[in-house]
Scaffold this active site. Sequence first.
Site, PDB file in Angstrom:
ATOM      1  N   ARG A 171      47.743 -43.315  75.741  1.00 27.19           N
ATOM      2  CA  ARG A 171      47.789 -42.521  76.970  1.00 27.19           C
ATOM      3  C   ARG A 171      49.145 -42.588  77.655  1.00 27.19           C
ATOM      4  NH1 ARG A 171      44.179 -46.254  81.186  1.00 27.19           N
ATOM      5  NH2 ARG A 171      45.056 -48.250  80.556  1.00 27.19           N
TER       6      ARG A 171
ATOM      7  N   SER B 121      44.114 -43.679  85.292  1.00 28.14           N
ATOM      8  CA  SER B 121      43.565 -44.013  83.968  1.00 28.14           C
ATOM      9  C   SER B 121      44.079 -43.102  82.870  1.00 28.14           C
ATOM     10  CB  SER B 121      42.035 -43.934  84.007  1.00 28.14           C
ATOM     11  OG  SER B 121      41.528 -44.876  84.921  1.00 28.14           O
TER      12      SER B 121
ATOM     13  N   GLU C  40      34.683 -32.057  87.471  1.00 27.49           N
ATOM     14  CA  GLU C  40      35.422 -31.687  86.260  1.00 27.49           C
ATOM     15  C   GLU C  40      35.291 -30.218  85.897  1.00 27.49           C
ATOM     16  OE1 GLU C  40      33.272 -34.202  86.494  1.00 27.49           O
ATOM     17  OE2 GLU C  40      34.535 -35.988  86.360  1.00 27.49           O
TER      18      GLU C  40
ATOM     19  N   PHE D 165      33.814 -36.729  79.784  1.00 28.69           N
ATOM     20  CA  PHE D 165      33.629 -35.781  80.884  1.00 28.69           C
ATOM     21  C   PHE D 165      34.364 -34.467  80.611  1.00 28.69           C
ATOM     22  CE2 PHE D 165      33.841 -40.078  83.088  1.00 28.69           C
ATOM     23  CZ  PHE D 165      32.494 -40.328  82.890  1.00 28.69           C
TER      24      PHE D 165
ATOM     25  N   ASP E  29      33.012 -50.518  78.921  1.00 29.91           N
ATOM     26  CA  ASP E  29      32.399 -49.667  79.948  1.00 29.91           C
ATOM     27  C   ASP E  29      31.010 -49.170  79.539  1.00 29.91           C
ATOM     28  OD1 ASP E  29      34.315 -49.909  81.828  1.00 29.91           O
ATOM     29  OD2 ASP E  29      35.305 -47.999  81.419  1.00 29.91           O
TER      30      ASP E  29
ATOM     31  N   ARG F 286      42.783 -45.691  75.560  1.00 29.61           N
ATOM     32  CA  ARG F 286      43.113 -46.630  76.629  1.00 29.61           C
ATOM     33  C   ARG F 286      43.846 -47.893  76.173  1.00 29.61           C
ATOM     34  NH1 ARG F 286      40.388 -50.957  79.022  1.00 29.61           N
ATOM     35  NH2 ARG F 286      40.672 -51.140  81.266  1.00 29.61           N
TER      36      ARG F 286
END
Lengths: 311, 285
Positions: free
Chosen positions: A8, A35, A56, A81, A115, A165
């Site tokens: 990222r 993020s 979104e 998302f 998560d 990530r």
Amino acid sequence: MGTAKAIRDGYGEALLELGRDDRNVVVLDADLAESTRSSVFRDAYPDRFFNAGIAEQNMINMAVGLALSGKTVFASSFAIFATGRCWEQLRNSVAATRANVKVVASHGGLTVGPDGLSHQCVEDISLMRTIPHFAVIVPCDWLEAKKAVLAAARMKGPVYIRTARPKTAQVTAEETPFAIGKSVRLRPGDDVTIIACGVMVEAALEAAGDLASGGIAAGVIDMHTIKPLDAQAVMAAAIVSRSRSSPMAWALVDLTVSATTARPPVDSARPTMTRHENRSGDSKCWPMPMVAPMNQKTSASSISSLHVVRL
Amino acid sequence: MRETERAAARRLNDSFVRELEERARGIRAEVVRMIARAGSGHPGGSLSIVDILTALYFARLNHRPKDPRWAGRDRMILSKGHAAPALYAILGECGYFPKSEFLKLRRFGAMLQGHPDATRVPGVETSTGSLGQGLSVGVGMALAGRLDRRDYRVYVCLGDGELEEGEVWEAAMAAAHYRLDRLCAIVDFNGLQIDGRIQDTLNPEPIPAKWKAFGWDVCEIDGHDFRQIIRALDWAAGPKGKPSAIVARTVKGKGVSFMEAQVNWHGVAPCADEARRALAELGES
């Protein structure tokens, strides 16, 4: 090569360059700017950054409105998302108008493991492949991600880019060429070809190293563009080892060639849908004539996303 | 002076109103002919929004039919895309494309698909049909106008049933948050959706109060009264630091007696005999 860095981060670095060079670039995020790393652009060019909040679907269609007004728009969220929640907006508004919208989603795959289910996304690549006019790119390290974002900005039309990530190894170099739709061979070897994308490229390179110690020359292809797929590279890899193939493997080569040239496979090339046991005795793997020996580490890193064919 | 303001300067006198009413009558007849010929379509919601679209395109919209991509144009998004025949009839009347396209409505490969396709139809700003998406696109266009320091306005026509979609309210929040006073939402409040009355399906009322609560300036009008529509559009165009919503009370199927306020005319084409009767009522032979 370079030190480990999150894929990222390549997005953030590319946005910084794009913001500097092109007044027309606009970036949206849905309350995840830190993020996804769109925060880098937000901090440098706040007048061209819009936070859409935790909404979104509206963000994706705001992107359409901006793009149809001449902007090059990047819109970011987590993969689950951006693609799962917004698939219909992506199909009916972005793709339907060929809008110049680049959806760059982080936290793809299982890389956001801790998560849990709600934030993991193994479906995004499949979801995005089904939408016409979208290019789908899954870069393998931060540097390739940066090149991919710059290339996407130069291209007119919808693009989906999946980032991740965690910090992962840099496996490409500054001079490694990047073109949308053109894969990169990162390691030579004709006994086995491993085709991978994203964070799995690093795992594939490790697997190839392990195979080499067992006397098997495994090549690794970084298939960063899932759509349009570099069919020629797949065919070339398949054909290279054809002379050493078993009849069953020949059939698979024909199937691959048929599929990659978008012709229906001929009857003789249709695989038998029986389960084949690989050497570890695992009967749950999908049909393959033979699967190269894999150590525990590679098996554990969801090898199903790799295509390992022993020809 | 903007072309819109020149138009606004035109007095809203009786003869101008009569001119608009006559145009709307012709547009309604074209809607009936097109849907009857196609054998499928949505007459109810097309007829209810004809007067609003007529007022926009023939009295207030700053547009150039011969240059549909002109950067300074006002944008009109038909978020309730199933009312496409009304938009097509008006765009054809304006000269965006030859009226011969009307004959091919809903045919495979034709310019005029069942719902508006922006890649095919000159004058269609974005593809719609899946309800709830148009206002968000309008928010993006209004933001782009602000970034480019252009003074164009963005109008989005929504159905009342469409307000049941959550994305509409995400967009409503965003428009108010970004103080988009060049954005105007027009709600075609005809009270019916496919399955019945809106209050029996998923009641979106009180509609004006909702827009107000979301930070919009709101006015309520009769959506078939040209004086009211045009006054509302001029009211919405003023600088106010917030977006405007015009809630227009309308009659589904307006102009054809046997279609008016009838839920079963939402998505059914008239047969040849019904089309003849409808056209006769609309003063066409």
